[in-house]
Design a protein around this motif. Structure first.
Motif, PDB file in Angstrom:
ATOM      1  N   SER A  96      18.292 -39.003 -22.918  1.00  0.00           N
ATOM      2  CA  SER A  96      18.474 -37.558 -23.089  1.00  0.00           C
ATOM      3  C   SER A  96      18.438 -36.833 -21.752  1.00  0.00           C
ATOM      4  CB  SER A  96      17.390 -37.001 -24.017  1.00  0.00           C
ATOM      5  OG  SER A  96      17.434 -37.610 -25.285  1.00  0.00           O
ATOM      6  N   LEU A  97      17.494 -37.195 -20.900  1.00  0.00           N
ATOM      7  CA  LEU A  97      17.359 -36.536 -19.594  1.00  0.00           C
ATOM      8  C   LEU A  97      18.580 -36.780 -18.717  1.00  0.00           C
ATOM      9  CD1 LEU A  97      13.592 -37.252 -18.963  1.00  0.00           C
ATOM     10  CD2 LEU A  97      14.633 -34.974 -18.897  1.00  0.00           C
ATOM     11  N   VAL A  98      19.068 -38.009 -18.710  1.00  0.00           N
ATOM     12  CA  VAL A  98      20.249 -38.321 -17.898  1.00  0.00           C
ATOM     13  C   VAL A  98      21.461 -37.564 -18.434  1.00  0.00           C
ATOM     14  CG1 VAL A  98      21.823 -40.138 -17.145  1.00  0.00           C
ATOM     15  CG2 VAL A  98      19.357 -40.570 -17.212  1.00  0.00           C
ATOM     16  N   LEU A  99      21.630 -37.555 -19.747  1.00  0.00           N
ATOM     17  CA  LEU A  99      22.787 -36.903 -20.369  1.00  0.00           C
ATOM     18  C   LEU A  99      22.769 -35.398 -20.103  1.00  0.00           C
ATOM     19  CD1 LEU A  99      25.249 -37.282 -22.217  1.00  0.00           C
ATOM     20  CD2 LEU A  99      23.733 -36.925 -24.172  1.00  0.00           C
ATOM     21  N   VAL A 100      21.622 -34.763 -20.295  1.00  0.00           N
ATOM     22  CA  VAL A 100      21.535 -33.316 -20.093  1.00  0.00           C
ATOM     23  C   VAL A 100      21.652 -32.972 -18.615  1.00  0.00           C
ATOM     24  CG1 VAL A 100      20.013 -31.302 -20.323  1.00  0.00           C
ATOM     25  CG2 VAL A 100      20.233 -32.929 -22.203  1.00  0.00           C
ATOM     26  N   SER A 101      21.126 -33.806 -17.740  1.00  0.00           N
ATOM     27  CA  SER A 101      21.273 -33.570 -16.298  1.00  0.00           C
ATOM     28  C   SER A 101      22.745 -33.585 -15.902  1.00  0.00           C
ATOM     29  CB  SER A 101      20.508 -34.640 -15.506  1.00  0.00           C
ATOM     30  OG  SER A 101      19.122 -34.576 -15.754  1.00  0.00           O
ATOM     31  N   LEU A 102      23.485 -34.542 -16.429  1.00  0.00           N
ATOM     32  CA  LEU A 102      24.920 -34.619 -16.147  1.00  0.00           C
ATOM     33  C   LEU A 102      25.643 -33.372 -16.665  1.00  0.00           C
ATOM     34  CD1 LEU A 102      27.477 -36.124 -15.250  1.00  0.00           C
ATOM     35  CD2 LEU A 102      27.460 -37.307 -17.464  1.00  0.00           C
ATOM     36  N   GLY A 103      25.367 -32.982 -17.896  1.00  0.00           N
ATOM     37  CA  GLY A 103      26.017 -31.810 -18.458  1.00  0.00           C
ATOM     38  C   GLY A 103      25.652 -30.529 -17.717  1.00  0.00           C
ATOM     39  N   THR A 104      24.397 -30.414 -17.305  1.00  0.00           N
ATOM     40  CA  THR A 104      23.965 -29.221 -16.570  1.00  0.00           C
ATOM     41  C   THR A 104      24.643 -29.137 -15.213  1.00  0.00           C
ATOM     42  OG1 THR A 104      21.806 -29.344 -17.665  1.00  0.00           O
ATOM     43  CG2 THR A 104      21.951 -27.988 -15.673  1.00  0.00           C
ATOM     44  N   VAL A 116      16.727 -35.054 -32.770  1.00  0.00           N
ATOM     45  CA  VAL A 116      17.644 -36.190 -32.919  1.00  0.00           C
ATOM     46  C   VAL A 116      16.917 -37.517 -32.725  1.00  0.00           C
ATOM     47  CG1 VAL A 116      19.803 -37.197 -32.056  1.00  0.00           C
ATOM     48  CG2 VAL A 116      19.541 -34.720 -32.160  1.00  0.00           C
ATOM     49  N   LYS A 117      15.792 -37.494 -31.977  1.00  0.00           N
ATOM     50  CA  LYS A 117      15.008 -38.691 -31.672  1.00  0.00           C
ATOM     51  C   LYS A 117      15.726 -39.639 -30.718  1.00  0.00           C
ATOM     52  CE  LYS A 117      11.845 -37.377 -34.616  1.00  0.00           C
ATOM     53  NZ  LYS A 117      10.561 -36.786 -34.158  1.00  0.00           N
ATOM     54  N   LEU A 118      16.609 -39.094 -29.877  1.00  0.00           N
ATOM     55  CA  LEU A 118      17.238 -39.907 -28.844  1.00  0.00           C
ATOM     56  C   LEU A 118      16.206 -40.190 -27.759  1.00  0.00           C
ATOM     57  CD1 LEU A 118      19.951 -41.138 -27.871  1.00  0.00           C
ATOM     58  CD2 LEU A 118      20.368 -38.987 -26.650  1.00  0.00           C
ATOM     59  N   HIS A 119      16.258 -41.376 -27.197  1.00  0.00           N
ATOM     60  CA  HIS A 119      15.278 -41.776 -26.188  1.00  0.00           C
ATOM     61  C   HIS A 119      15.251 -40.749 -25.054  1.00  0.00           C
ATOM     62  CE1 HIS A 119      13.275 -44.167 -23.061  1.00  0.00           C
ATOM     63  NE2 HIS A 119      12.863 -44.961 -24.031  1.00  0.00           N
ATOM     64  N   ALA A 120      14.031 -40.435 -24.572  1.00  0.00           N
ATOM     65  CA  ALA A 120      13.871 -39.390 -23.563  1.00  0.00           C
ATOM     66  C   ALA A 120      14.640 -39.699 -22.286  1.00  0.00           C
ATOM     67  CB  ALA A 120      12.384 -39.189 -23.251  1.00  0.00           C
ATOM     68  N   PHE A 121      14.676 -40.951 -21.876  1.00  0.00           N
ATOM     69  CA  PHE A 121      15.377 -41.311 -20.645  1.00  0.00           C
ATOM     70  C   PHE A 121      16.874 -41.031 -20.777  1.00  0.00           C
ATOM     71  CE2 PHE A 121      17.589 -44.718 -18.193  1.00  0.00           C
ATOM     72  CZ  PHE A 121      17.331 -44.216 -16.924  1.00  0.00           C
ATOM     73  N   ALA A 143      16.977 -26.278 -24.103  1.00  0.00           N
ATOM     74  CA  ALA A 143      17.025 -26.301 -25.563  1.00  0.00           C
ATOM     75  C   ALA A 143      17.714 -27.562 -26.075  1.00  0.00           C
ATOM     76  CB  ALA A 143      17.755 -25.051 -26.075  1.00  0.00           C
ATOM     77  N   VAL A 144      18.833 -27.936 -25.445  1.00  0.00           N
ATOM     78  CA  VAL A 144      19.551 -29.150 -25.856  1.00  0.00           C
ATOM     79  C   VAL A 144      18.680 -30.385 -25.624  1.00  0.00           C
ATOM     80  CG1 VAL A 144      21.516 -30.635 -25.312  1.00  0.00           C
ATOM     81  CG2 VAL A 144      21.841 -28.167 -25.523  1.00  0.00           C
ATOM     82  N   LEU A 145      17.995 -30.412 -24.494  1.00  0.00           N
ATOM     83  CA  LEU A 145      17.147 -31.558 -24.183  1.00  0.00           C
ATOM     84  C   LEU A 145      16.046 -31.727 -25.225  1.00  0.00           C
ATOM     85  CD1 LEU A 145      16.314 -33.842 -22.279  1.00  0.00           C
ATOM     86  CD2 LEU A 145      15.022 -32.158 -20.949  1.00  0.00           C
ATOM     87  N   LEU A 146      15.365 -30.634 -25.558  1.00  0.00           N
ATOM     88  CA  LEU A 146      14.304 -30.717 -26.554  1.00  0.00           C
ATOM     89  C   LEU A 146      14.851 -31.099 -27.924  1.00  0.00           C
ATOM     90  CD1 LEU A 146      12.173 -27.603 -25.537  1.00  0.00           C
ATOM     91  CD2 LEU A 146      11.628 -30.009 -25.153  1.00  0.00           C
ATOM     92  N   ARG A 205       3.456 -39.755 -21.163  1.00  0.00           N
ATOM     93  CA  ARG A 205       3.537 -41.196 -21.394  1.00  0.00           C
ATOM     94  C   ARG A 205       2.204 -41.902 -21.153  1.00  0.00           C
ATOM     95  NH1 ARG A 205       7.366 -39.012 -23.833  1.00  0.00           N
ATOM     96  NH2 ARG A 205       9.139 -40.312 -24.321  1.00  0.00           N
ATOM     97  N   PHE A 206       1.440 -41.469 -20.174  1.00  0.00           N
ATOM     98  CA  PHE A 206       0.154 -42.095 -19.907  1.00  0.00           C
ATOM     99  C   PHE A 206      -0.799 -41.964 -21.093  1.00  0.00           C
ATOM    100  CE2 PHE A 206       0.028 -41.989 -14.971  1.00  0.00           C
ATOM    101  CZ  PHE A 206       0.709 -43.190 -14.947  1.00  0.00           C
ATOM    102  N   PHE A 207      -0.768 -40.814 -21.762  1.00  0.00           N
ATOM    103  CA  PHE A 207      -1.727 -40.573 -22.832  1.00  0.00           C
ATOM    104  C   PHE A 207      -1.110 -40.666 -24.222  1.00  0.00           C
ATOM    105  CE2 PHE A 207      -3.491 -38.229 -19.130  1.00  0.00           C
ATOM    106  CZ  PHE A 207      -4.538 -39.101 -18.897  1.00  0.00           C
ATOM    107  N   GLY A 208       0.082 -41.248 -24.285  1.00  0.00           N
ATOM    108  CA  GLY A 208       0.673 -41.572 -25.576  1.00  0.00           C
ATOM    109  C   GLY A 208       1.046 -40.374 -26.417  1.00  0.00           C
ATOM    110  N   MET A 209       1.487 -39.287 -25.781  1.00  0.00           N
ATOM    111  CA  MET A 209       1.866 -38.086 -26.532  1.00  0.00           C
ATOM    112  C   MET A 209       3.376 -37.956 -26.606  1.00  0.00           C
ATOM    113  SD  MET A 209      -0.845 -35.172 -25.258  1.00  0.00           S
ATOM    114  CE  MET A 209      -0.487 -35.310 -23.500  1.00  0.00           C
ATOM    115  N   ASP A 210       3.872 -37.477 -27.750  1.00  0.00           N
ATOM    116  CA  ASP A 210       5.286 -37.140 -27.804  1.00  0.00           C
ATOM    117  C   ASP A 210       5.517 -35.802 -27.098  1.00  0.00           C
ATOM    118  OD1 ASP A 210       4.559 -35.083 -29.586  1.00  0.00           O
ATOM    119  OD2 ASP A 210       5.005 -36.291 -31.352  1.00  0.00           O
ATOM    120  N   GLU A 211       6.779 -35.423 -26.963  1.00  0.00           N
ATOM    121  CA  GLU A 211       7.108 -34.236 -26.179  1.00  0.00           C
ATOM    122  C   GLU A 211       6.555 -32.956 -26.811  1.00  0.00           C
ATOM    123  OE1 GLU A 211       9.408 -37.601 -25.215  1.00  0.00           O
ATOM    124  OE2 GLU A 211       9.291 -36.556 -27.146  1.00  0.00           O
TER     125      GLU A 211
END
Length: 466
Positions: free
Chosen positions: A38-46, A31-36, A22-25, A428-434
């Motif tokens: 966000s993933l690193v930050l949430v991985s660390l917190g998890t 928030v529009k924080l860059h996905a990379f 939920a936090v990641l999404l 990312r290959f097909f230009g879609m947001d999350e």
């Protein structure tokens, strides 16, 4: 990194996983924080919240990130360079024109999907997708509309073959753990994969493409319509022949076939463990090596047609520049899934489903689904779930074991989301947001898995009677 001994109970671990997603999404979509980031930050917190020892957190993060990066970076890099050369020389257009002329404009998505089913027999999902990318985008550019109409049938075909059909590692490992005959698993799961692809992917993709407009991305291959715009590197040189383009695409298929088939035969004891010729063929069929060889051949037969090697190198540099973000985000998605595996969240989720008295086929499907949702990797879900139900499969016949593999593979396919590196590749290959990827790719993966499980459930009583 191995799974740690959980310091929290099942309920707490599941709550941590749910909050992490939920936090990641929220970070990415709201928030529009860059996905990379966000993933690193949430991985660390998890990792910290799940009780991974503080001293082990860096290793938990970097090992999962590194293993995903190792499996993705070379494939994506070599694949987009091959695709760039096919695109700027007109090769992708030639192949697209031939497919459309044979199948017709209305059946172009079907043609791409059928071709992907064939190519997907020996080639892993990510490698197949990256090799097919220029053809998908070229067809989509020609006819316009949502890229989903062309991307989803092909990507779904690669996903179906990778999850369900030997010699891919997941179904081979599951069949072996359950004590089944891999040949029978292949014979049973191949038609199931085709049927479930058509029902769960082809038909569903038509609905999704009609409702959701995703423009054809320019990220990998430059401006619209074959890259003829300024700066694309495309000129008026005669395009290569269809036979030459097809040969280039078949080269990695043949090389990778050596690896997958010989590795499977070795696993079954039909080929000796040692042997220089077999070792060499397995090496040549290793996916990055096969793509490297294909790239060198493509440079030789296409890249230098009327160009200097320096000009070709410049084209390849242009192809590599935009994919840094794709590679890093995909690796970070693998890192998030790796943290969830290391923390024991997947095992906690599946332990609550064991021994609850539900039928074996449904139990296998639910356990695999739980593992898939918890940690992202379809292959891990396949191998782990098969081990958990292996004791109950001891008295089953080969046909029922093959269908049990189908059910486990179906569960390992559904609900691809943000902890799955494949989710980020498709996004990312097909230009879609999350958000769009969740509404399209996640839905399609789920319908694919449900269709496969439905076929297995229908065939289960008949297999038991034989």
């Amino acid at each position: 990194m191995d799974t740690i001994e959980p310091v929290h109970g099942t309920a707490v671990l599941l709550l941590i996983a749910a909050v992490a997603v939920a936090v990641l999404l929220t970070l990415i979509i709201v928030v529009k924080l860059h996905a990379f980031i966000s993933l690193v930050l949430v991985s660390l917190g998890t990792a910290l919240a799940a009780g991974i020892p503080v001293a082990d957190v860096p290793d938990a993060l970097t090992s999962a990130f590194g293993s995903t990066l190792a499996s993705v970076a070379l494939l994506v890099a070599f694949g987009v360079m091959i695709g760039r050369l096919l695109e700027v020389t007109g090769g992708a257009q030639v192949l697209a024109d031939t497919l459309v002329s044979r199948f017709g404009e209305q059946r172009a998505p079907l043609a791409l999907g059928v071709a992907a089913l064939i190519f997907g027999f020996p080639i892993f999902f990510d490698a197949g997708l990256v090799v097919f990318l220029p053809i998908i985008l070229t067809v989509a550019r020609r006819f316009g509309g949502s890229v989903l109409a062309y991307a989803l049938p092909a990507a779904g075909a690669f996903a179906a073959m990778h999850a369900l059909v030997p010699p891919h590692p997941g179904p081979v490992a599951a069949g072996s753990v359950l004590g089944g005959d891999i040949g029978i698993v292949l014979l049973v799961n191949l038609p199931i994969a085709v049927v479930s692809w058509y029902v769960g992917v082809m038909l569903v993709s038509r609905v999704l493409a009609a409702r959701i407009m995703v423009p054809v991305p320019d990220l990998l291959f430059g401006p619209k319509n074959g890259g003829r715009s300024e700066g694309s590197g495309h000129d008026d040189r005669p395009p290569p022949s269809f036979g030459l383009v097809l040969s280039i695409l078949l080269l990695p298929l043949v090389l990778i076939s050596f690896n997958t088939v010989l590795t499977t035969l070795r696993t079954d004891g039909l080929v000796a463990e040692e042997g220089l010729v077999v070792d060499l063929l397995v090496l040549l069929g290793n996916t990055p090596v096969a793509l490297l060889i294909t790239l060198l051949v493509t440079i030789g037969v296409l890249g230098t047609r009327g160009r200097t090697l320096a000009e070709t190198t410049s084209l390849l540099d242009e192809a590599l520049a935009p994919i840094c973000s794709i590679i890093l985000i995909t690796a970070a998605g693998g890192m998030f899934g790796g943290v969830l595996r290391t923390s024991g969240i997947g095992e906690a989720l599946t332990s609550s489903l064991e021994g609850v008295g539900i039928p074996l086929l449904l139990q296998a499907f639910l356990i695999a689904t739980a593992l898939r949702v918890a940690q992202g990797s379809a292959t891990v879900a396949l191998t782990t779930a098969s081990g958990l139900v292996a004791g109950q499969a001891a008295d089953l016949g080969d046909l029922q074991i093959a269908l049990l593999v189908t059910a486990i593979a179906a569960g390992s396919t559904v609900l691809s989301h943000v902890n799955d590196s494949g989710f980020w590749l498709v996004s990312r290959f097909f230009g879609m947001d999350e958000k769009t990827t969740l509404k399209t790719w996640t839905v399609q993966e789920t319908t694919l898995g449900l269709a496969a499980f439905a076929v297995a459930a229908i065939a289960w009583p008949l297999a038991g009677a034989l």
